[in-house]
Scaffold this motif. Structure first.
Motif, PDB file in Angstrom:
ATOM      1  N   MET A 135       0.757  -0.928   0.101  1.00 36.58           N
ATOM      2  CA  MET A 135       0.404   0.138   0.033  1.00 36.58           C
ATOM      3  C   MET A 135       0.959   0.944   0.038  1.00 36.58           C
ATOM      4  N   SER A 136       0.763   1.871  -1.221  1.00 35.26           N
ATOM      5  CA  SER A 136       1.757   3.458  -0.800  1.00 35.26           C
ATOM      6  C   SER A 136       0.832   4.862  -0.041  1.00 35.26           C
ATOM      7  N   LEU A 137       1.678   5.428   0.407  1.00 39.39           N
ATOM      8  CA  LEU A 137       1.977   6.548   1.593  1.00 39.39           C
ATOM      9  C   LEU A 137       0.263   7.019   1.381  1.00 39.39           C
ATOM     10  N   LEU A 138       0.042   7.446  -0.694  1.00 42.00           N
ATOM     11  CA  LEU A 138      -0.942   8.070  -0.306  1.00 42.00           C
ATOM     12  C   LEU A 138      -2.856   7.641   0.022  1.00 42.00           C
ATOM     13  N   ASP A 139      -2.433   6.063  -0.285  1.00 42.23           N
ATOM     14  CA  ASP A 139      -3.520   4.786  -0.173  1.00 42.23           C
ATOM     15  C   ASP A 139      -4.123   4.682   1.384  1.00 42.23           C
ATOM     16  N   PHE A 140      -2.523   4.869   2.430  1.00 41.66           N
ATOM     17  CA  PHE A 140      -2.652   4.914   3.498  1.00 41.66           C
ATOM     18  C   PHE A 140      -3.470   6.863   3.710  1.00 41.66           C
ATOM     19  N   SER A 141      -3.227   6.852   2.844  1.00 36.88           N
ATOM     20  CA  SER A 141      -3.465   8.872   3.993  1.00 36.88           C
ATOM     21  C   SER A 141      -4.908   8.979   3.657  1.00 36.88           C
ATOM     22  N   SER A 142      -5.246   8.528   2.276  1.00 43.70           N
ATOM     23  CA  SER A 142      -7.314   7.813   1.757  1.00 43.70           C
ATOM     24  C   SER A 142      -7.761   7.292   2.906  1.00 43.70           C
ATOM     25  N   ASP A 143      -7.453   6.318   3.315  1.00 43.75           N
ATOM     26  CA  ASP A 143      -7.565   5.194   4.135  1.00 43.75           C
ATOM     27  C   ASP A 143      -8.289   6.058   6.133  1.00 43.75           C
ATOM     28  N   ALA A 144      -7.136   7.018   5.863  1.00 45.02           N
ATOM     29  CA  ALA A 144      -6.982   7.563   7.144  1.00 45.02           C
ATOM     30  C   ALA A 144      -8.458   8.824   7.857  1.00 45.02           C
ATOM     31  N   PHE A 145      -7.926   8.965   6.385  1.00 43.94           N
ATOM     32  CA  PHE A 145      -9.224   9.955   6.508  1.00 43.94           C
ATOM     33  C   PHE A 145     -10.668   9.482   6.336  1.00 43.94           C
ATOM     34  N   MET A 146     -11.068   8.649   5.102  1.00 43.55           N
ATOM     35  CA  MET A 146     -11.505   7.531   6.196  1.00 43.55           C
ATOM     36  C   MET A 146     -12.593   7.796   7.418  1.00 43.55           C
ATOM     37  N   VAL A 147     -11.608   6.702   7.886  1.00 36.66           N
ATOM     38  CA  VAL A 147     -11.513   6.871   9.072  1.00 36.66           C
ATOM     39  C   VAL A 147     -12.189   7.696  10.323  1.00 36.66           C
ATOM     40  N   ALA A 148     -11.280   8.556   9.745  1.00 34.34           N
ATOM     41  CA  ALA A 148     -11.099  10.390  10.516  1.00 34.34           C
ATOM     42  C   ALA A 148     -12.808  10.455  10.041  1.00 34.34           C
ATOM     43  N   PHE A 149     -13.249  10.969   8.888  1.00 33.27           N
ATOM     44  CA  PHE A 149     -14.740  11.324   9.114  1.00 33.27           C
ATOM     45  C   PHE A 149     -15.830   9.709   9.498  1.00 33.27           C
ATOM     46  N   PHE A 150     -15.728   8.945   9.518  1.00 34.65           N
ATOM     47  CA  PHE A 150     -16.511   8.083  10.316  1.00 34.65           C
ATOM     48  C   PHE A 150     -16.286   8.206  12.413  1.00 34.65           C
ATOM     49  N   LEU A 151     -14.948   8.134  12.327  1.00 33.36           N
ATOM     50  CA  LEU A 151     -15.230   8.485  13.852  1.00 33.36           C
ATOM     51  C   LEU A 151     -15.867  10.021  14.142  1.00 33.36           C
ATOM     52  N   TYR A 152     -15.753  10.925  13.616  1.00 32.56           N
ATOM     53  CA  TYR A 152     -16.767  12.099  13.104  1.00 32.56           C
ATOM     54  C   TYR A 152     -17.635  11.877  13.329  1.00 32.56           C
ATOM     55  N   CYS A 153     -18.649  10.738  13.008  1.00 31.57           N
ATOM     56  CA  CYS A 153     -20.132  10.407  12.931  1.00 31.57           C
ATOM     57  C   CYS A 153     -20.652   9.560  14.226  1.00 31.57           C
ATOM     58  N   PHE A 154     -19.458   8.955  14.542  1.00 29.52           N
ATOM     59  CA  PHE A 154     -20.015   8.597  15.921  1.00 29.52           C
ATOM     60  C   PHE A 154     -19.793   9.302  16.827  1.00 29.52           C
ATOM     61  N   ALA A 155     -18.860  10.126  16.496  1.00 30.32           N
ATOM     62  CA  ALA A 155     -18.743  11.627  18.036  1.00 30.32           C
ATOM     63  C   ALA A 155     -20.111  11.784  17.939  1.00 30.32           C
ATOM     64  N   PHE A 156     -20.400  12.498  16.631  1.00 36.24           N
ATOM     65  CA  PHE A 156     -22.491  12.978  16.792  1.00 36.24           C
ATOM     66  C   PHE A 156     -22.699  12.501  17.451  1.00 36.24           C
ATOM     67  N   LEU A 157     -23.297  11.081  16.941  1.00 34.92           N
ATOM     68  CA  LEU A 157     -23.994  10.381  17.826  1.00 34.92           C
ATOM     69  C   LEU A 157     -23.774  10.336  19.479  1.00 34.92           C
ATOM     70  N   PHE A 158     -23.065  10.240  19.785  1.00 33.10           N
ATOM     71  CA  PHE A 158     -22.655  10.283  21.425  1.00 33.10           C
ATOM     72  C   PHE A 158     -23.058  11.744  21.874  1.00 33.10           C
ATOM     73  N   TYR A 159     -22.918  12.005  21.303  1.00 30.38           N
ATOM     74  CA  TYR A 159     -22.625  13.389  21.543  1.00 30.38           C
ATOM     75  C   TYR A 159     -24.108  13.913  21.429  1.00 30.38           C
ATOM     76  N   VAL A 160     -24.768  13.252  20.798  1.00 29.37           N
ATOM     77  CA  VAL A 160     -26.313  13.864  20.883  1.00 29.37           C
ATOM     78  C   VAL A 160     -26.791  13.248  21.992  1.00 29.37           C
ATOM     79  N   ILE A 161     -26.282  11.773  22.271  1.00 28.29           N
ATOM     80  CA  ILE A 161     -27.037  11.415  22.883  1.00 28.29           C
ATOM     81  C   ILE A 161     -26.713  11.797  24.578  1.00 28.29           C
ATOM     82  N   ALA A 162     -25.788  12.263  24.210  1.00 27.31           N
ATOM     83  CA  ALA A 162     -24.764  13.063  25.306  1.00 27.31           C
ATOM     84  C   ALA A 162     -26.579  13.738  26.172  1.00 27.31           C
TER      85      ALA A 162
END
Length: 419
Positions: A1-28
């Motif tokens: 895997m190239s560094l740019l591919d790894f970078s894109s995967d990290a970006f997707m992980v960040a996006f989904f973590l933000y979505c989960f964080a928003f849901l947890f804030y709504v629950i809070a």
């Protein structure tokens, strides 16, 4: 895997973590009414979980940024995709700093969606690493763009807190003329946010469907000697063309809902980069956003502001007012450095002048003057509460127009950032 591919995967992980964080804030916040725990303990527990998840998302986002920088061999802020992803990351940095100061989970329920929307918005643009044009190949690009974006990120947090203040203090059951006017503008602000979401849905929906149309457009260029020449460009659309480019001919057109040709042509005075295609995107954003807003109104059976208002009960309005002011007060000197001082140094190096009345420069100055007026009225005239909150909201609208709107309708030295 190239560094740019790894970078894109990290970006997707960040996006989904933000979505989960928003849901947890709504629950809070919203879940306090149905929790068996003490409401304060419930909010504290879920708020802590949400903050941990959002911080993990920020770490993944930082990983994306630095690995793309290393893999692409240039700072990833040179086009619209890279700049908007950086702005989303900057908003998370600003939010994390403000949250550490005030420990208010409710702020996350409004600030995190801004990051999610901006990150999703960035994803509609081409994601390939593009070579820097000569004017951008300077160390001053790094300091100008990054500090300007960080300042705007604090303005975004101030906007979120200001909007929360309005939703908290405005009485949505009041029928007086003044109250109805305030209700309308809060609702219009929420509608505008929904329109941006509608844009993202429309783009990804038609992209998934594989829609494409193309036009040839004739452009007349005038050189320094006053002589003109004609060039022909191909303009590709990925949304059904309601608006075709000015002075263009159809090359390929896929029929959509019985529409076999564009309804009208872009006006001649919209001379930004790909202005016709961008106007078409704006039209589709309004259509999709209005439909989405209508669906939400049908589900909630009331205005969005009136539906959100009960969630704000028990929140100290003065705290929200203070958070909004502090965020803007932090962001203002940072934006002054990045958006004006460093920008002028870079302009001198790149184009041989500190100031040239380029549209983006003018609107950056308007943004700075507006927030200067905000701080002046806040400190000298005692404008707090409603007045301050409205200014915080209006200020960020100006920021968004400076970042996005200028590229849609005005040609200038910064037009490359919209490509």
């Amino acid at each position: 895997m190239s560094l740019l591919d790894f970078s894109s995967d990290a970006f997707m992980v960040a996006f989904f973590l933000y979505c989960f964080a928003f849901l947890f804030y709504v629950i809070a916040i919203a879940g306090k009414k149905w929790s068996n725990r003490d409401p304060k303990q419930h909010e504290k527990r879920w708020g802590r979980i949400a903050f941990i998840v959002s911080t993990a998302g920020l770490v993944a986002h930082l990983t994306f940024f630095f690995t793309r920088w290393i893999g692409g061999k240039q700072i990833p802020t040179s086009n619209m995709y890279e700049f908007m992803t950086f702005l989303g990351m900057a908003i998370m940095i600003a939010y994390t700093i403000v949250y550490a100061m005030y420990r208010k989970p409710l702020l996350g329920m409004f600030a995190i969606p801004l990051t999610i929307i901006i990150v999703a918005y960035a994803s509609v643009f081409p994601q390939e690493v593009q070579p820097l044009i000569p004017a951008l190949n300077s160390v001053w690009l790094k300091v100008h763009v990054t500090t300007a974006a960080l300042g705007e990120a604090f303005f975004a947090v101030g906007f979120a807190a200001g909007l929360m203040y309005l939703l908290r203090v405005i009485n949505f059951t009041d029928k007086t003329k003044q109250a109805r006017r305030a209700q309308f503008w809060v609702e219009f602000t929420l509608y505008s946010i929904i329109v941006i979401v509608g844009f993202i849905i429309a783009v990804f929906g038609f992209r998934f469907a594989g829609y494409e149309a193309s036009f040839t457009q004739e452009k007349v260029l005038i050189d320094n000697k006053g002589q003109d020449s004609t060039i022909v460009d191909t303009v590709n659309y990925y949304l059904p063309p309601i608006v075709q480019p000015y002075n263009s001919q159809i090359v390929e057109f896929q029929s959509f809902l019985g529409m076999d040709k564009p309804l009208f042509e872009a006006p001649y005075w919209m001379n930004g980069v790909n202005a016709g295609r961008k106007l078409n995107t704006v039209v589709w954003s309004i259509i999709a956003g209005t439909l989405l807003y209508g669906v939400l109104r049908l589900i909630l059976r009331k205005r969005l502001g009136a539906a959100i208002h009960p969630v704000m009960e028990g929140i100290d309005a003065d705290d929200l007012d203070e958070i909004s002011y502090r965020a803007i007060a932090i962001g203002f000197p940072i934006f002054t450095l990045g958006g004006l001082i460093f920008a002028m140094i870079w302009a001198e190096i790149a184009w041989g002048r500190f100031w040239g009345w380029d549209p983006k420069e003018v609107w950056a100055l308007i943004t700075w003057l507006f927030y200067s007026a905000y701080l002046h009225f806040r400190l000298s005239r005692g404008w707090q509460g409603l007045r301050s909150a409205w200014l915080a909201v209006i200020g960020f609208v100006i920021v968004l127009f400076t970042l996005i709107g200028v590229n849609l309708i005005i040609a200038g030295l910064h037009s490359y950032s919209g490509v």
